[in-house]
Design a protein around this motif. Structure first.
Motif, PDB file in Angstrom:
ATOM      1  N   VAL A 117       0.939  -1.086   0.027  1.00  0.00           N
ATOM      2  CA  VAL A 117      -0.140  -0.018   0.055  1.00  0.00           C
ATOM      3  C   VAL A 117       0.888   1.118   0.109  1.00  0.00           C
ATOM      4  CG1 VAL A 117      -1.787  -1.289   1.060  1.00  0.00           C
ATOM      5  CG2 VAL A 117      -0.104   0.343   2.432  1.00  0.00           C
ATOM      6  N   PRO A 118       0.493   2.355  -0.746  1.00  0.00           N
ATOM      7  CA  PRO A 118       1.205   3.508  -0.655  1.00  0.00           C
ATOM      8  C   PRO A 118       1.906   4.036   0.740  1.00  0.00           C
ATOM      9  CG  PRO A 118      -0.789   3.854  -2.017  1.00  0.00           C
ATOM     10  CD  PRO A 118      -1.001   2.720  -1.316  1.00  0.00           C
ATOM     11  N   THR A 119       2.975   4.350   1.004  1.00  0.00           N
ATOM     12  CA  THR A 119       3.666   4.259   2.373  1.00  0.00           C
ATOM     13  C   THR A 119       4.451   5.463   2.400  1.00  0.00           C
ATOM     14  OG1 THR A 119       3.383   1.877   2.607  1.00  0.00           O
ATOM     15  CG2 THR A 119       5.123   3.010   4.052  1.00  0.00           C
ATOM     16  N   THR A 120       4.264   6.052   3.708  1.00  0.00           N
ATOM     17  CA  THR A 120       5.262   7.048   4.101  1.00  0.00           C
ATOM     18  C   THR A 120       5.913   6.778   5.275  1.00  0.00           C
ATOM     19  OG1 THR A 120       4.320   9.007   2.857  1.00  0.00           O
ATOM     20  CG2 THR A 120       5.781   9.578   4.663  1.00  0.00           C
ATOM     21  N   TYR A 121       7.121   6.896   5.352  1.00  0.00           N
ATOM     22  CA  TYR A 121       8.015   6.601   6.826  1.00  0.00           C
ATOM     23  C   TYR A 121       8.676   8.031   6.999  1.00  0.00           C
ATOM     24  CZ  TYR A 121      11.489   4.943  10.046  1.00  0.00           C
ATOM     25  OH  TYR A 121      12.363   4.825  11.176  1.00  0.00           O
ATOM     26  N   ILE A 122       8.398   8.389   8.462  1.00  0.00           N
ATOM     27  CA  ILE A 122       8.962   9.477   9.083  1.00  0.00           C
ATOM     28  C   ILE A 122       9.946   8.940  10.086  1.00  0.00           C
ATOM     29  CG2 ILE A 122       8.413  11.599  10.037  1.00  0.00           C
ATOM     30  CD1 ILE A 122       5.566  11.462   8.942  1.00  0.00           C
ATOM     31  N   TRP A 123      11.278   9.562  10.008  1.00  0.00           N
ATOM     32  CA  TRP A 123      12.167   9.177  10.898  1.00  0.00           C
ATOM     33  C   TRP A 123      12.984  10.561  11.301  1.00  0.00           C
ATOM     34  CZ3 TRP A 123      17.616   9.523  10.018  1.00  0.00           C
ATOM     35  CH2 TRP A 123      18.443   9.030  11.078  1.00  0.00           C
TER      36      TRP A 123
END
Length: 281
Positions: free
Chosen positions: A215-221
């Motif tokens: 699924v369309p994904t954003t990861y914030i670090w």
């Protein structure tokens, strides 16, 4: 509101425009649904409806005694059941810390229930495991988990001296003492901290490894996160086969939604196809 699901009773904050597209917000340790307040306000203004449960162990009515009841798969099943009870077939899913771990597994095992995924702080579980095996730095960063897994000993350490060590977990968050106490106070109830720590004690009991994310994904670090190394963060992309974005925040600690709610809300809105407004990206 109270939501009955899987024989348990969850405290769930549902807010925003009636009929708005749902966003499921999953908190981490040792916080609760209140951690999303600043993010939620921005999502509501864009027309989204938020669903923020106090997860298993954090809701007094959803606090089983057995350690195995806190396996990650159980919290994933809780999330699905809460959506069912609220009549939502699918939602944009946002999770931070342990909530991110739940979100990753939810997206892998039930992609039909996840419109988009925004994971905050914690990358895909396989990225973390790979970093642990290849990076001394990542192992050092997560050494605290060995303490948290020691039943009784961890509770005594964290609650001693008016919960001084539990409050110190929020060091670097920028939260004032009153805001910290808002999170710490529920952990002082009998059995509450043990239930929250049981998530750590149930590690390895979640069944098969989390698979690829489709699924369309954003990861914030954030580079100031003491628990997650750059190596683990960078490996996250290896486990997403859908459209993916990696957002790096300089000078921000582990407590990203508290310190940078505009960025988190902007990432969720962008991922959901809505204008992010003037949020500082």
């Amino acid at each position: 509101m109270k939501v009955r699901a899987r024989g348990l009773e969850f405290d769930v904050t549902v807010d925003g425009p009636v009929g708005g597209t749902p966003v499921l917000l999953l908190h981490g340790f040792p916080q609760n649904a209140r951690m999303w307040d600043a993010v939620s306000a921005r999502l509501h203004a864009a027309g989204l409806r938020t669903i923020a449960p106090d997860q298993r162990g954090y809701s007094p009515g959803a606090r089983p005694a057995e350690v195995e009841a806190y396996a990650l798969a159980e919290s994933v099943a809780d999330a699905v059941a809460i959506l069912d009870e609220l009549g939502d077939d699918a939602a944009h899913v946002v999770g931070r810390d342990w909530g991110a771990s739940v979100a990753w597994m939810l997206a892998a095992r039930h992609p039909e229930r996840v419109r988009t995924l925004t994971a905050v702080s914690v990358p895909h579980p396989r990225a973390v495991v790979r970093a642990l095996f290849t990076s001394f730095d990542q192992g050092r960063r997560m050494a605290y988990i060995l303490v948290f897994r020691r039943k009784g000993r961890a509770e005594a350490l964290l609650l001693a001296d008016d919960a001084r060590r539990l409050r110190r977990i929020f060091h670097g968050s920028g939260l004032d003492p009153a805001a910290v106490y808002r999170y710490v106070a529920p952990m002082l109830a009998p059995g509450a901290l043990t239930a929250a720590l049981n998530w750590y004690r149930a590690l390895g009991r979640g069944g098969p490894p989390v698979g690829k994310i489709a699924v369309p994904t954003t990861y914030i670090w954030s580079d100031g996160d003491p628990a997650i190394s750059r190596s683990a963060a960078r490996r996250c992309a290896d486990h997403v086969v859908a459209e993916y974005r990696f957002v790096q925040l300089p000078g921000v600690s582990h407590w990203i939604p508290d310190q940078a709610p505009d960025v988190v809300a902007g990432a969720v809105l962008e991922r959901s196809g809505l204008p992010a407004g003037n949020n500082d990206r």
